[in-house]
Design a protein around this motif. Structure first.
Motif, mmCIF file in Angstrom:
data_model
loop_
_atom_site.group_PDB
_atom_site.id
_atom_site.type_symbol
_atom_site.label_atom_id
_atom_site.label_comp_id
_atom_site.label_asym_id
_atom_site.label_seq_id
_atom_site.Cartn_x
_atom_site.Cartn_y
_atom_site.Cartn_z
ATOM 1 N N LEU A 248 0.825 -1.205 0.000
ATOM 2 C CA LEU A 248 0.000 0.000 0.000
ATOM 3 C C LEU A 248 0.864 1.261 0.000
ATOM 4 O O LEU A 248 0.618 2.197 -0.769
ATOM 5 C CB LEU A 248 -0.913 0.010 1.227
ATOM 6 N N GLY A 249 1.864 1.296 0.873
ATOM 7 C CA GLY A 249 2.682 2.496 0.977
ATOM 8 C C GLY A 249 3.603 2.682 -0.207
ATOM 9 O O GLY A 249 3.817 3.810 -0.670
ATOM 10 N N GLY A 250 4.176 1.603 -0.702
ATOM 11 C CA GLY A 250 5.118 1.689 -1.815
ATOM 12 C C GLY A 250 6.369 0.889 -1.520
ATOM 13 O O GLY A 250 7.100 1.207 -0.572
ATOM 14 N N LEU A 251 6.616 -0.160 -2.303
ATOM 15 C CA LEU A 251 7.771 -1.022 -2.083
ATOM 16 C C LEU A 251 9.075 -0.243 -2.230
ATOM 17 O O LEU A 251 9.235 0.547 -3.157
ATOM 18 C CB LEU A 251 7.752 -2.191 -3.075
ATOM 19 N N GLY A 252 9.989 -0.507 -1.315
ATOM 20 C CA GLY A 252 11.302 0.120 -1.390
ATOM 21 C C GLY A 252 11.378 1.506 -0.795
ATOM 22 O O GLY A 252 12.436 2.130 -0.814
ATOM 23 N N SER A 253 10.284 2.005 -0.247
ATOM 24 C CA SER A 253 10.247 3.358 0.304
ATOM 25 C C SER A 253 9.980 3.290 1.805
ATOM 26 O O SER A 253 8.989 2.692 2.242
ATOM 27 C CB SER A 253 9.152 4.183 -0.381
ATOM 28 N N LEU A 254 10.847 3.909 2.590
ATOM 29 C CA LEU A 254 10.628 3.947 4.031
ATOM 30 C C LEU A 254 9.435 4.822 4.376
ATOM 31 O O LEU A 254 8.685 4.531 5.316
ATOM 32 C CB LEU A 254 11.884 4.451 4.738
ATOM 33 N N VAL A 255 9.234 5.894 3.615
ATOM 34 C CA VAL A 255 8.037 6.716 3.818
ATOM 35 C C VAL A 255 6.794 5.890 3.529
ATOM 36 O O VAL A 255 5.790 5.958 4.246
ATOM 37 C CB VAL A 255 8.085 7.965 2.918
ATOM 38 N N GLY A 256 6.867 5.074 2.476
ATOM 39 C CA GLY A 256 5.752 4.198 2.163
ATOM 40 C C GLY A 256 5.495 3.190 3.262
ATOM 41 O O GLY A 256 4.342 2.867 3.568
ATOM 42 N N ALA A 257 6.558 2.672 3.864
ATOM 43 C CA ALA A 257 6.397 1.736 4.981
ATOM 44 C C ALA A 257 5.687 2.409 6.147
ATOM 45 O O ALA A 257 4.827 1.797 6.809
ATOM 46 C CB ALA A 257 7.756 1.204 5.417
ATOM 47 N N LEU A 302 -4.384 -2.100 -8.284
ATOM 48 C CA LEU A 302 -4.905 -1.919 -9.635
ATOM 49 C C LEU A 302 -4.588 -0.539 -10.211
ATOM 50 O O LEU A 302 -4.199 -0.413 -11.379
ATOM 51 C CB LEU A 302 -6.425 -2.137 -9.644
ATOM 52 N N PHE A 303 -4.762 0.496 -9.396
ATOM 53 C CA PHE A 303 -4.671 1.851 -9.922
ATOM 54 C C PHE A 303 -3.381 2.579 -9.532
ATOM 55 O O PHE A 303 -3.070 3.626 -10.105
ATOM 56 C CB PHE A 303 -5.878 2.677 -9.448
ATOM 57 N N ALA A 304 -2.639 2.055 -8.570
ATOM 58 C CA ALA A 304 -1.358 2.653 -8.182
ATOM 59 C C ALA A 304 -0.392 1.531 -7.841
ATOM 60 O O ALA A 304 -0.078 1.301 -6.672
ATOM 61 C CB ALA A 304 -1.540 3.599 -6.987
ATOM 62 N N PRO A 305 0.087 0.793 -8.866
ATOM 63 C CA PRO A 305 0.942 -0.374 -8.606
ATOM 64 C C PRO A 305 2.206 -0.051 -7.809
ATOM 65 O O PRO A 305 2.751 -0.923 -7.140
ATOM 66 C CB PRO A 305 1.297 -0.868 -10.016
ATOM 67 N N ALA A 306 2.667 1.186 -7.901
ATOM 68 C CA ALA A 306 3.860 1.588 -7.154
ATOM 69 C C ALA A 306 3.542 2.026 -5.735
ATOM 70 O O ALA A 306 4.436 2.496 -5.022
ATOM 71 C CB ALA A 306 4.595 2.713 -7.880
ATOM 72 N N GLY A 307 2.292 1.880 -5.313
ATOM 73 C CA GLY A 307 1.908 2.273 -3.967
ATOM 74 C C GLY A 307 1.556 3.747 -3.869
ATOM 75 O O GLY A 307 1.626 4.497 -4.855
ATOM 76 N N ILE A 308 1.163 4.160 -2.688
ATOM 77 C CA ILE A 308 0.750 5.556 -2.486
ATOM 78 C C ILE A 308 1.902 6.507 -2.745
ATOM 79 O O ILE A 308 1.744 7.538 -3.422
ATOM 80 C CB ILE A 308 0.197 5.727 -1.058
ATOM 81 N N VAL A 309 3.088 6.189 -2.247
ATOM 82 C CA VAL A 309 4.249 7.048 -2.472
ATOM 83 C C VAL A 309 4.587 7.119 -3.956
ATOM 84 O O VAL A 309 4.874 8.192 -4.501
ATOM 85 C CB VAL A 309 5.456 6.547 -1.658
ATOM 86 N N GLY A 310 4.560 5.973 -4.625
ATOM 87 C CA GLY A 310 4.837 5.958 -6.057
ATOM 88 C C GLY A 310 3.832 6.771 -6.847
ATOM 89 O O GLY A 310 4.187 7.445 -7.821
ATOM 90 N N TRP A 311 2.549 6.725 -6.442
ATOM 91 C CA TRP A 311 1.524 7.510 -7.119
ATOM 92 C C TRP A 311 1.784 9.000 -6.967
ATOM 93 O O TRP A 311 1.679 9.762 -7.938
ATOM 94 C CB TRP A 311 0.153 7.148 -6.560
ATOM 95 N N PHE A 312 2.144 9.437 -5.776
ATOM 96 C CA PHE A 312 2.437 10.849 -5.559
ATOM 97 C C PHE A 312 3.676 11.281 -6.350
ATOM 98 O O PHE A 312 3.717 12.383 -6.915
ATOM 99 C CB PHE A 312 2.636 11.136 -4.072
ATOM 100 N N ARG A 313 4.684 10.442 -6.406
ATOM 101 C CA ARG A 313 5.881 10.775 -7.171
ATOM 102 C C ARG A 313 5.573 10.902 -8.660
ATOM 103 O O ARG A 313 6.062 11.819 -9.332
ATOM 104 C CB ARG A 313 6.952 9.721 -6.942
ATOM 105 N N ALA A 314 4.751 9.977 -9.165
ATOM 106 C CA ALA A 314 4.380 10.040 -10.572
ATOM 107 C C ALA A 314 3.555 11.295 -10.871
ATOM 108 O O ALA A 314 3.745 11.950 -11.904
ATOM 109 C CB ALA A 314 3.602 8.785 -10.959
#
Length: 325
Positions: A248-257, A302-314
């Motif tokens: 959910l938060g974003g793989l590989g991201s401590l902020v996502g964790a 489905l809509f943010a495969p990179a997680g929440i952090v990845g969606w914000f970055r994109a």
């Protein structure tokens, strides 16, 4: 840390407990996102290492004159480190679904150990954990700054967030340094990494050890916050929830964790409260929480495969491209 202090001092004991839970979930999720997001090893057994840390802390707190709390938490992390090294050596030769299956078996097996050694580990009832006395110097310092007496729940909140911040600083330094670059190289292309002189087995074992150590520390904090270490608290569900949190938060991201840990902590209680507000019974409202959590996970995948952090970055990248075009 200032924001954490404000949040702890301005909330009641229940919210203090939730903030402490967010801290230990964040530590465990941070270690797991290093293992999966940076090194590419899939683990479904992180709850087992939390159980090891929790029972280590509980055993050390059984006596009438326990060790200092810092030593107890360090011991919980060290025992989980040793277990992670053993599992990591075996897992270094496994990949993909085989590694996931091995760690899944670990998650299923570890909660059964207290049942077998019931006299020492408390069996199904678990071990009661007594929180050590609050250090006088800490209570006096907080009273001097805030004018409020220190409670046990607030003390555990401070302790958990201090451990979280220290852990995340260390993990961030690892991820940005040579070790992190090695992990990414192994994750992205094993053949190229090996040709570059990287020892694949050593890199995988190190990632597993770091991740297990974080889980052991989180388990020790969890035992202190819950006041008990019992098999029911470390089932396969816990491992799967930690995995969903970093997705959910974003793989590989401590902020996502950390975002995933916040969702894992606050979303069930929020959904349960909304269910009660619309007229559902307490049982039905509680059953609604995992349904909504699972639905949110599916929508994010489905809509943010990179997680929440990845969606914000994109989204930020797209805005920057529109400005320059």
């Amino acid at each position: 840390m200032l924001l954490v202090a404000v949040a702890l001092e301005s909330t009641d004991a229940f919210r203090n407990g939730q903030l402490a839970a967010m801290a230990y979930y964040g530590i465990a999720a941070g270690g797991l996102t290093i293992l999966i997001g940076l090194n590419g090893q899939i683990s479904l057994g992180h709850g087992a290492f939390m159980a090891i840390g929790a029972y280590t802390a509980a055993l050390l707190l059984q006596g009438g004159d326990p060790l200092p709390l810092a030593v107890i938490l360090a011991a919980a992390a060290a025992v989980a480190l040793a277990a992670g090294a053993l599992v990591g050596v075996a897992a270094a030769r496994l990949h993909g679904p085989y590694l996931a299956g091995a760690t899944l078996a670990l998650a299923v097996a570890i909660p059964g150990i207290p049942l077998y050694f019931g006299e020492t580990l408390g069996g199904e009832q678990g071990l009661n954990v007594g929180v050590p006395e609050i250090p006088d110097w800490f209570a006096d310092a907080v009273f001097f700054l805030t004018g409020q007496d220190m409670s046990r729940s607030r003390y555990l909140g401070y302790l958990g967030w201090f451990c979280l911040i220290v852990t995340f600083v260390l993990l961030a330094n690892l991820a940005r340094g040579r070790v992190g670059r090695t992990w990414r190289a192994v994750r992205d292309n094993e053949v190229a990494a090996e040709l570059a002189g990287i020892n694949l087995g050593r890199a995988r074992v190190l990632a597993f050890v770091v991740s297990a150590t974080c889980a052991g520390l989180a388990g020790g904090l969890m035992a202190l916050s819950a006041r008990i270490a019992a098999p029911s608290g470390f089932t396969l569900t816990l491992s799967l929830l930690l995995l969903s949190a970093i997705v959910l938060g974003g793989l590989g991201s401590l902020v996502g964790a950390l975002i995933g840990a916040a969702l894992l902590t606050f979303l069930p209680q929020l959904v349960t409260g909304l269910g009660q507000d619309i007229g559902l019974s307490d049982v039905r409202a509680a059953e609604l929480a995992p349904l909504i959590y699972g639905l949110v996970t599916v929508l994010v995948v489905l809509f943010a495969p990179a997680g929440i952090v990845g969606w914000f970055r994109a989204a930020r990248r797209r805005r920057a491209e529109r400005r320059t075009s």
